[in-house]
Design an enzyme around this catalytic site. Structure first.
Site, mmCIF file in Angstrom:
data_model
loop_
_atom_site.group_PDB
_atom_site.id
_atom_site.type_symbol
_atom_site.label_atom_id
_atom_site.label_comp_id
_atom_site.label_asym_id
_atom_site.label_seq_id
_atom_site.Cartn_x
_atom_site.Cartn_y
_atom_site.Cartn_z
ATOM 1 N N ASP A 183 0.853 -1.186 0.000
ATOM 2 C CA ASP A 183 0.000 0.000 0.000
ATOM 3 C C ASP A 183 0.891 1.238 0.000
ATOM 4 O O ASP A 183 1.831 1.320 0.791
ATOM 5 C CB ASP A 183 -0.876 -0.009 1.266
ATOM 6 C CG ASP A 183 -2.287 0.429 0.982
ATOM 7 O OD1 ASP A 183 -2.453 1.540 0.456
ATOM 8 O OD2 ASP A 183 -3.237 -0.329 1.292
ATOM 9 N N ASP A 221 -3.170 4.682 -2.287
ATOM 10 C CA ASP A 221 -4.256 5.242 -1.489
ATOM 11 C C ASP A 221 -4.688 6.627 -2.008
ATOM 12 O O ASP A 221 -3.837 7.503 -2.214
ATOM 13 C CB ASP A 221 -3.731 5.376 -0.048
ATOM 14 C CG ASP A 221 -4.822 5.643 0.954
ATOM 15 O OD1 ASP A 221 -5.635 4.738 1.199
ATOM 16 O OD2 ASP A 221 -4.857 6.768 1.511
ATOM 17 N N GLU A 271 -6.383 3.910 -5.958
ATOM 18 C CA GLU A 271 -7.698 4.105 -5.335
ATOM 19 C C GLU A 271 -8.160 5.520 -5.674
ATOM 20 O O GLU A 271 -7.454 6.483 -5.393
ATOM 21 C CB GLU A 271 -7.584 3.933 -3.817
ATOM 22 C CG GLU A 271 -8.952 3.931 -3.156
ATOM 23 C CD GLU A 271 -8.932 4.426 -1.709
ATOM 24 O OE1 GLU A 271 -9.862 4.070 -0.976
ATOM 25 O OE2 GLU A 271 -8.019 5.180 -1.326
ATOM 26 N N HIS A 276 -11.324 -3.155 3.078
ATOM 27 C CA HIS A 276 -11.343 -2.795 4.496
ATOM 28 C C HIS A 276 -12.156 -1.540 4.788
ATOM 29 O O HIS A 276 -12.282 -1.153 5.944
ATOM 30 C CB HIS A 276 -9.897 -2.603 4.974
ATOM 31 C CG HIS A 276 -9.230 -1.455 4.273
ATOM 32 N ND1 HIS A 276 -8.912 -1.484 2.927
ATOM 33 C CD2 HIS A 276 -8.864 -0.226 4.714
ATOM 34 C CE1 HIS A 276 -8.385 -0.327 2.585
ATOM 35 N NE2 HIS A 276 -8.331 0.455 3.652
ATOM 36 N N ASP A 277 -12.672 -0.875 3.758
ATOM 37 C CA ASP A 277 -13.492 0.326 3.958
ATOM 38 C C ASP A 277 -14.969 0.069 3.695
ATOM 39 O O ASP A 277 -15.797 0.968 3.870
ATOM 40 C CB ASP A 277 -13.045 1.442 3.001
ATOM 41 C CG ASP A 277 -11.644 1.937 3.278
ATOM 42 O OD1 ASP A 277 -11.214 1.908 4.445
ATOM 43 O OD2 ASP A 277 -10.963 2.347 2.306
HETATM 44 C C1 NOJ Z 1 -8.454 5.130 1.855
HETATM 45 C C2 NOJ Z 1 -8.136 3.957 2.732
HETATM 46 O O1 NOJ Z 1 -8.557 2.790 2.099
HETATM 47 C C3 NOJ Z 1 -8.821 4.207 4.054
HETATM 48 O O2 NOJ Z 1 -8.818 3.090 4.883
HETATM 49 C C4 NOJ Z 1 -8.162 5.395 4.693
HETATM 50 O O3 NOJ Z 1 -8.844 5.745 5.867
HETATM 51 C C5 NOJ Z 1 -8.131 6.605 3.768
HETATM 52 N N1 NOJ Z 1 -7.816 6.277 2.405
HETATM 53 C C6 NOJ Z 1 -7.110 7.601 4.232
HETATM 54 O O4 NOJ Z 1 -5.826 7.074 4.042
#
Ligand code: NOJ
Length: 559
Positions: free
Chosen positions: A98, A199, A256, A329-330
């Protein structure tokens, strides 16, 4: 379209904190991951994406990095990490890391220096502005709630943080900062990693002006996303990163990108532009959001999902490449979200997997998805760990919402749904730890766990294995063109894939009812073979008029 290893791969995401604890401190770690590599190899995945394992004060579970070249103590040592990479490669799998470079932690040495004075050489690594009329420089809110600006008394300026105030945004306008990042990336690549998941990478370019977002009268702060998503210099930065670093290695990259459109994704991912290989788009993850965003619950309309995924499939069919995901994970667990986590858990989890894995793009599996792990409902807010959940809870309480209403949203959409410990077996704490887990285990672990899934030939786990195997056996699954069937059917999601005279027909019943359909009349039927289905008794004899059972999924190969 060029063939590439990352187009033919299946990626498995590990959230290290919740995957496997080897030393009984209740927190997953690198040795824990090493102990499960054979499990991942047997599942058939090609690439492992590791959520951040770098040194971090864990305000946002590792997405706030205080040292990009050190391993978080709770997870182990650099020696453990070296061993992990070696063991992954020994099994002929790959590792992507990551990359979190929109922001660092406020405990990173750059920020510690930057805060000292306006003259400090690191000052310009971050984004500082004077206040306006005794208030923040603009009205943007942070993605975790409250203002996106934090006041620093010592220098009488504010710094920007699009996430928590412990995650100051890095200033990509500064070429010295950019070079530091490129060097750091190179350092990891030289250690032998196989790529990066980046990210919120489309947030890194902010306009100099940073105008106010459009205010809503009842809200104190407004969204600035229009200005910082896909900002003015984003393509320039990605092309520079590609030229300076990525182009020197045979690696994969996935960015992302909240707010990315298919038109932009085509630019980000087409080969000639030399930016990234693929992006994570968010549109399909927003289809069950009401007008006020993710916490505002709305049921999914299947027609919206069909329209949306089809739009993405078609847009990147010839140029660029899609990533395919329902979970990470989000996001809440997909079987609880778009399926049925009660009596039809197994059937609906398999159906959703079929839908995704037969599409064109690189599929991502998030830990526990392959055994059909579900959302959780903790009674008390105290049991939740996620900073986003806590900020949402506080803000809503202050706005006068009832606890019951707030919890309803958290149960449906909270990020901790996917962060509970991986369920390995039916022993205490699901075999994740011998200590006290950092977040509670889902109470259904005696029923939903890896050990049971491996022992049951009809489990979701074995179904995923088969889906991955099919991708390796049939090129049409990787490279075939996509076309939607039964466009307006409100309950069936069906499509075909075609390559060199071969056609694949994928039929998914999204409802809890039996449904009669004649989908197969839409394709020529000389000979066909059923490749996979989630009911033992569905068979091709029913071609023409067919009856689909609740959440039934079938895949036919038509030659
Ligand atoms: C996206 C990540 O997937 C998430 O878990 C994170 O809180 C935010 N970006 C900030 O890094």
């Amino acid at each position: 379209m060029h063939k590439k290893w990352w187009k033919e791969s299946v990626v498995y995401q590990i959230y290290p904190r919740s995957f496997m604890d080897s030393n009984g401190d209740g927190i997953g770690d690198l040795q824990g991951i090493i102990s499960k590599l054979d499990y991942l190899k047997n599942l058939g995945v090609d690439v492992i994406w590791l959520s951040p394992v770098y040194e971090s004060p864990n305000d946002d579970n590792g997405y706030d990095i205080s040292d990009y070249q050190a391993i978080m103590r709770e997870f182990g040592t650099m020696g453990d990490w070296d061993e992990l990479l070696k063991e992954i490669h020994r099994r002929d799998m790959k590792l992507i890391m990551d990359l979190v470079v929109n922001h660092s932690s406020d405990e990173h040495k750059w920020f510690v220096e930057a805060k000292k004075s306006k003259e400090n050489p690191y000052r310009d690594y971050y984004i500082w502005r004077k206040g306006k009329d005794g208030k923040e420089p603009n009205n943007w809110y942070s993605n975790f709630g409250g203002s996106a600006w934090q006041y620093d008394e010592q220098t009488d300026e504010y710094y920007l943080h699009l996430f928590s105030k412990k995650q100051p945004d890095l200033n990509w306008e500064n070429p010295t900062l950019r070079n530091e990042i490129y060097e750091m990336m190179q350092w990891w690549l030289d250690k032998g990693i196989d790529g990066f998941r980046m990210d919120v990478i489309n947030f890194i370019s902010k306009p100099e002006e940073m105008p106010d977002g459009e205010p809503k009268p009842w809200k104190k702060y407004a969204s600035g996303s229009k200005y910082y998503r896909n900002g003015p210099r984003i393509h320039e930065y990605l092309q520079e990163m590609n030229k300076m670093v990525l182009s020197n290695y045979d690696v994969m990259t996935v960015g992302e990108m909240p707010g990315v459109t298919p038109e932009l994704a085509e630019i980000y991912t087409q080969e000639e532009k030399k930016e990234l290989n693929m992006v994570f788009q968010f549109e399909h993850m927003g289809l069950d959001n009401g007008p006020n965003g993710k916490w505002d619950l709305k049921p999914l309309d299947l027609l919206d999902l069909k329209k949306n995924l089809t739009k993405w499939q078609k847009a990147l069919e010839d140029k660029g490449w899609n990533s395919l995901y329902f979970n990470n994970h989000d996001q809440p667990r997909i079987v609880s979200r778009f399926g049925n986590d009660g009596p039809l858990r197994v059937e609906s989890a398999k159906m959703l997997a079929t839908l995704l894995h037969m599409m064109k793009g690189t599929p991502y599996i998030y830990q526990g998805e392959e055994i059909g792990m579900t959302n959780v409902q903790f009674d008390s807010i105290e049991d939740y760990r996620d900073i986003e959940i806590h900020q949402f809870y506080q803000e809503q309480l202050e706005e006068g919402l009832s606890v019951g209403k707030i919890m309803e949203s958290i149960y449906a959409k909270g990020r901790d749904n996917s962060r509970t410990p991986m369920q390995w077996d039916h022993t205490e704490n699901a075999g994740f730890t011998t200590g006290t887990p950092w977040i509670k285990v889902n109470t259904n672990y005696k029923k939903v766990n890896v050990k049971g899934a491996i022992a049951d030939p009809n489990s979701i786990y074995h179904y995923y294995r088969k889906l991955i195997e099919l991708r390796k056996e049939h090129e049409v699954i990787v490279y075939g063109n996509y076309d939607l069937l039964l466009e307006n059917h409100p309950e069936i999601f069906a499509y075909k894939r075609s390559l060199n005279g071969e056609t694949l027909v994928v039929i998914c019943n999204f409802s809890e009812k039996e449904i009669e359909t004649n989908v197969l009349q839409e394709v020529t039927f000389d000979s066909c073979e059923m490749l996979i289905s989630n009911y033992q008794d569905s068979d091709k004899e029913e071609e023409g008029e067919m009856i689909l059972l609740p959440y039934e999924a079938r895949v036919y190969l038509v030659k």
